[in-house]
Design an enzyme around this catalytic site. Sequence first.
Site, PDB file in Angstrom:
ATOM      1  CG  ASP A   8     -23.702  43.070  -8.585  1.00  0.00           C
ATOM      2  OD1 ASP A   8     -22.653  43.709  -8.787  1.00  0.00           O
ATOM      3  OD2 ASP A   8     -24.370  42.553  -9.503  1.00  0.00           O
ATOM      4  CG  ASP A 129     -26.434  48.917 -17.344  1.00  0.00           C
ATOM      5  OD1 ASP A 129     -25.249  48.607 -17.514  1.00  0.00           O
ATOM      6  OD2 ASP A 129     -26.874  49.480 -16.335  1.00  0.00           O
TER       7      ASP A 129
END
EC number: 5.3.1.16
Length: 239
Positions: A8, A129
């Site tokens: 990330d 998500d």
Amino acid sequence: MILYPAIDLKDGQAVRLLRGEMEAATVFNDDPAAQAAAFVASGAEWIHLVDLNGAFAGTPVNAAPVEAILKAIDVPAQLGGGIRDMATIERWLDKGLARVILGTTAVENPTLVREAARAFPGQVAVGLDARNGLVATKGWAEETTLKVTDLARTFEDAGIAAIIYTDIDRDGAMGGPNIQATEALARAVSIPVIASGGVSSLDDLARLKATGVIAGAISGRALYDGAVDLAQALALMRG
């Protein structure tokens, strides 16, 4: 079942967030390309990338480290975060990404997802998500009233390569993935489902694999913290 080590990206560094909170970021490597190369050296067959700044900005922000990663590895990589138009999709695929992940776009512009999947077969995935089963967008900052399964089913005939399902409350928390919800989603659609968020042990991976319907798993913090040995995890996935 494929294991995707995660990198990330925030401000050019490899970080992990806790439950999607940008201010709760832990920096694990100042050199994301070196981190990617280390994952590949341990046997990783894919790399999962997220442009965290891009997810909030709505446009790519960490392009330089992503390009450095692509030059440093010889395995396919997928990227999500800030990819919201066809030009950006084409640009990333031209730079060598194997797959782009469309998250916010899947909610706000599903037509683009379909167009991209037709234009680039096998190279477009959807990132769903969720908090409590409801889809969140824009770097998880905005919640919707859409149920994950309902949205996933609308893409059944779109030709997308995969769905990456993240339980936000599990992400980075090292508390185990939401296996029940991930398995339910995988059984509800014919699209391959990749689990993301909360993988913290080899046992978590074994339980995801044991469902027989989950196509892959993404792991980040557990690999950085040493809770999961990548070589052992890859052997488990292949076994």
